[in-house]
Design an enzyme around this catalytic site. Sequence first.
Site: not given
Ligand code: NAD
Length: 267
Positions: A152, A165
């Site tokens: 991130s 986080y």
């Molecule tokens: P999201 O909530 O759609 O996806 C997160 C996924 O992780 C979900 O499918 C959830 O079920 C899964 N998950 C959570 N705990 C788990 C576990 N213990 N075992 C297996 N799966 C698990 O959100 P996203 O935005 O798609 O996030 C994906 C990644 O991207 C994350 O690591 C997040 O920190 C990172 N990220 C997202 C953003 C953003 O703006 N959306 C920005 C920076 C980083």
Amino acid sequence: MSTQTANQTVLVTGASSGIGQGIAIAFGQKEANVIVNYHSDEDGARQTLDEIEKGGGKGFICKADVSKEEDVARMFQAALEAYGTVDVLVSNAGIQQDSAFAEMTLDQWNKVMNTNLTGYFLCAREAIKIFNQKGEAGPDDKAKGNIIFMSSVHDIIPWAGHVNYASSKGGILMLMKSLALEVAPKKIRINAISPGAIATDINEDVWNDEEKRKELLKLIPYKRIGKPEDVAKVAVWLASPDSDYVTGTTIYVDGGMTLYPGFVNNG
Ligand code: NAD
């Protein structure tokens, strides 16, 4: 540019929604075998697999909690049984548990660390064991395995109210770099993608609210919120031979969020 992923076996964690879903589908469209990991949303995982199959790829869904050692071992074993190997790990599953620091419970701290950092360690360790079994690679051979950690912008941008986080993402930065150094001589590449604001479930409360969305856009010089596809295209490239000389690097996919947006009008 060729981004050859046909016949690659790719394991994507947290692939039932958001960025992980976008990445799993993008690999499917390149005819990869995709292991679609999910935690609780089986319907989401099935949707991902449907799209993969429509795109010409194959795969299966696999329920596993990435923070549990036995779940992770079982998931990689299932991949080996189905496809004989794993070529790419996209360690993407992540959560937020937000709180002002003084009120943050140990449970909130641990949940985030266990998923976002320990989960990445556990999955990467299984992937490295499999890559190590692929035999010696010569200096001119392409990488025998790739790991992509979903980090991130908060691996370098501090984030008040989200100390757990941001700490987990800062940890991923050194996990990525130290592991990249350790396994580079074995022709294994480790990189990270650090997204800015991508519209997914994790931040729906922000992009779905007009006022908050306006405030968010002030932090994005490129003036749009990202989409999972923006990240997915970079992941496909990072797993391809086109990026063969890239290791130990973070690619920021953030519309310029890390460029100190406050200085956009001359500071
Ligand atoms: P999201 O909530 O759609 O996806 C997160 C996924 O992780 C979900 O499918 C959830 O079920 C899964 N998950 C959570 N705990 C788990 C576990 N213990 N075992 C297996 N799966 C698990 O959100 P996203 O935005 O798609 O996030 C994906 C990644 O991207 C994350 O690591 C997040 O920190 C990172 N990220 C997202 C953003 C953003 O703006 N959306 C920005 C920076 C980083």
